[in-house]
Design an enzyme around this catalytic site. Structure first.
Site, PDB file in Angstrom:
ATOM      1  N   ASP A   1       0.852  -1.193   0.000  1.00 27.65           N
ATOM      2  CA  ASP A   1       0.000   0.000   0.000  1.00 27.65           C
ATOM      3  C   ASP A   1       0.889   1.245   0.000  1.00 27.65           C
ATOM      4  OD1 ASP A   1      -2.243   1.601   0.150  1.00 27.65           O
ATOM      5  OD2 ASP A   1      -2.508   1.350   2.307  1.00 27.65           O
TER       6      ASP A   1
ATOM      7  N   GLN B   1       0.365  11.765  -5.293  1.00 24.93           N
ATOM      8  CA  GLN B   1       0.344  12.007  -3.849  1.00 24.93           C
ATOM      9  C   GLN B   1       1.679  11.667  -3.189  1.00 24.93           C
ATOM     10  OE1 GLN B   1      -3.522  11.293  -1.682  1.00 24.93           O
ATOM     11  NE2 GLN B   1      -3.944  10.039  -3.481  1.00 24.93           N
TER      12      GLN B   1
END
Length: 663
Positions: free
Chosen positions: A213, A244
């Site tokens: 992740d 991001q």
């Protein structure tokens, strides 16, 4: 099972034919994809849960992911599933392979406070700035898998050469203490797996599928660990968003997304572009800003949650007016909507911006919580107790020895420790080894020697019990034996002592429960404590406005967001104007915009006070990059003093109306 997923999400869940990169835009349901993929691997493909490893970046995210996967698998089927942080996985490898790296299984994990103390010893006379810069440089070297010898060879000037020499001395000290720092928890497993074929084969055989992740936040060392564990089969799913990537300052390497394509030519890329969080106008602004950055993979967020309100841009006169305007708007908005305070967030580039908003919210009794507060495990009283636990697990741990033997005070002062340290240095042993070995009686007077030896005997007795008896009982007896509660009440006023003792009781309860649930003794739990960052208890944020930096807000979402101080020199930061750093600042702006679900308000000031001086401010270039669909307000002429007073009175009326409304 996957019927409620959209088409790209389903593709990401079911693809198992090789390496997979899931480019998951903000709010696109990435955690759902990971947990559904875990369930798919177990239910549809027959993978044993123990052969699946999922890695994320925080303990909180790991707990939530494991809980969600457990729900999908009806609990029992999830037993053995490994969901952890990179550091926890590295610790697991180190603990099981310690011998191959010259460590004993009870090695200590030093935190930032411990390592800071080591650097102060290695660099006597250095100021705080030099210490911080040196520590940061060595951390970046470790994360790039550069050893002290290589750092010395590649030093570009004398200052970097001196830092490399400190690095070498620091590594020697860690080895002497049988200790590792946080960077070592990943660096050492990588070194082992890349140099020992048998160890590599062992770990590759345990992991049939690896899920990572927040892939965009990985550093080069973490990438090498992932690559080693995935092996030639490359059975992995990396989930992340290059838009991001905002942690370059702590070693995160956006180049790892490029590396995937280079190292794995068969890489499948699935884009998750449907956003389930924000209205269309907020996403249009976010897409417009991030389009100014060069892309490895193009993607564009979209939403079917409606058009929504235009993004508002409020011009404020100065910092005081900005805080006053935001508080006033918050009060009015909350009174009209009747929602919860936790629906609102005030986000900013740097912590220095928070003070004015805190003061204004406090003045008007608006509850708020500040993110990034002190970790429970950083509290003095918890570090006092964990120093004893570290020493039980590893008597070579000198920082733990020094803290434990002097807390609570037992008549052992600086002179005694200095003499003990000199003797340990000449005998090339730890402080504990020097205190219990021959020859120390020539360096300490009888009273000091008795006190030191009694302390060591106590540690040996507790260590023997810690290996056999329940963790809770041993910890309770240790606290009674050192009389820690009494020492708090003697040293502090009653309220502070009660608060600290309450924290200690919470810690004992947490550790006892962990020992009971996991069937582990106190020695086995000690290393886990070093990795824990926050006690589950935490603060109740359910009825408070969130104040947070943009870095701390990543991963969160709020119905109504105020993004404040959007000015040149603040966002983007004045020291981040060269192209690569400006791109990261733009990604930070993108993260801020995409935290908002329903309404987004930006503020910027015409002038700000710096010390005694006023400076003119320019709106951030990022506002212009958001496109023309913005509602601009404010920017009127500077007010007279009576206008300011009228503003304060209006704010007070809002407060009174709100009190009446809530009553």
């Amino acid at each position: 099972m996957a019927h409620d997923l959209n088409a790209p999400q389903q593709e990401a869940v079911k693809y198992l034919d090789g390496p997979l990169l899931v480019l998951a835009g903000a709010g696109s349901g990435k955690t759902r994809v990971i947990t559904q993929k875990i369930a798919y691997l177990v239910d549809a493909c027959g993978y044993p849960p123990a052969r699946i490893t999922a890695i994320t970046f925080t303990n909180k995210a790991a707990r939530e992911m494991k809980a969600r996967a457990g729900q999908l698998l009806n609990g029992a089927a999830a037993s053995g599933l490994a969901v952890s942080t990179f550091h926890a996985l590295g610790m697991r490898i180190l603990r099981q392979e310690a011998r191959l790296l010259g460590l004993k299984p009870g090695f200590s994990i030093l935190d930032a406070s411990d390592t800071g103390g080591l650097f102060r010893e290695l660099m006597p006379g250095a100021d705080k700035v030099l210490l911080r810069v040196t520590q940061s440089r060595i951390s970046l070297w470790k994360n790039a898998l550069v050893d002290p010898a290589q750092a010395g060879r590649e030093a570009v000037d004398e200052r970097e050469g001196a830092t490399a020499r400190v690095y070498a001395a620091y590594e020697q000290t860690l080895r002497a203490y049988q200790a590792v720092d946080f960077d070592d928890l990943i660096r050492l497993p990588v070194r082992l797996l890349e140099s020992d074929a048998e160890a590599l084969a062992r770990w590759q055989a345990r992991i049939w599928h690896l899920l990572v992740d927040e892939y965009q936040d990985t550093n080069r060392c973490q990438y090498r660990l992932m690559k080693a564990l995935a092996g030639p089969r490359a059975a992995f799913t990396a989930v992340g968003d290059d838009d991001q990537s905002i942690y370059a300052w702590r070693g995160a390497d956006i180049g790892n997304i490029h590396l995937l394509r280079e190292d794995y030519p068969a890489l499948r890329v699935v884009k998750l572009e449907q956003n389930y969080r924000s209205t269309a106008r907020i996403l249009t602004a976010a897409n417009a800003v991030i389009a100014h950055n060069p892309k490895v993979f193009e993607k564009k967020l979209w939403s079917d949650l409606g058009h929504g309100d235009a993004v508002r841009v409020q011009v404020c006169r100065d910092g005081e007016h900005e805080a006053e305007w935001v508080a006033s708007r918050l009060l009015a908005h909350q009174m009209q909507r009747g929602g919860k305070w936790s629906d609102y967030a005030i986000l900013y580039r740097g912590n220095f911006q928070a003070r004015a908003f805190e003061e204004m919210l406090r003045n008007h009794k608006i509850p708020y919580v500040l993110s990034g507060g002190q970790s429970f495990f950083d509290k003095t009283e918890i570090k006092d107790i964990t120093s004893y636990l570290r020493l039980l697990g590893n008597p070579e741990d000198d920082p733990a020895f020094i803290r434990a033997i002097t807390t609570p005070k037992r008549g052992i002062g600086g002179a005694t420790l200095e003499a003990l340290g000199r003797h340990a240095g000449t005998r090339h042993t730890s402080l504990f080894g020097a205190a219990t070995g021959v020859g120390i009686e020539q360096h300490l007077n009888a009273r000091a020697l008795d006190a030191v030896r009694e302390f060591c005997r106590f540690i040996v007795r507790m260590e023997q019990r810690a290996a056999r008896e329940p963790a809770r009982q041993v910890l309770e007896d240790l606290l009674r034996a050192i009389d820690y509660e009494r020492s708090l009440f003697e040293a502090l006023d009653v309220r502070e002592a009660e608060a600290k003792w309450s924290n200690v009781r919470d810690f004992v309860e947490w550790l006892g429960r962990k020992g009971d649930e996991e069937g582990r003794n106190l020695l086995e739990l000690t290393q886990s404590i070093a990795l824990a960052t926050l006690l589950d208890k935490g603060e109740d944020n359910s009825h408070a406005v969130q104040l947070a930096t943009l870095h701390a807000a990543k991963g969160l979402e709020f119905r109504f967001v105020f993004l404040v101080g959007v000015e040149e020199g603040v966002l983007p930061h004045r020291e981040s104007l060269e192209p690569a750093r400006l791109e990261e600042e733009r990604r930070l702006m993108y993260v801020g915009i995409t935290r908002a679900r329903m309404e987004l308000t930006l503020t910027h000031c015409q002038k700000r006070r710096t010390g005694r001086e006023w400076r003119a401010c320019e709106p951030s270039r990022f506002i212009a990059e958001m496109g023309g669909d913005l509602r601009r307000t404010g920017g009127e002429a500077p007010p007279q003093a009576e206008d300011k007073q009228a503003g304060r009175e209006r704010l007070a009326r809002f407060r009174a109306l709100l009190d009446t409304h809530q009553g």
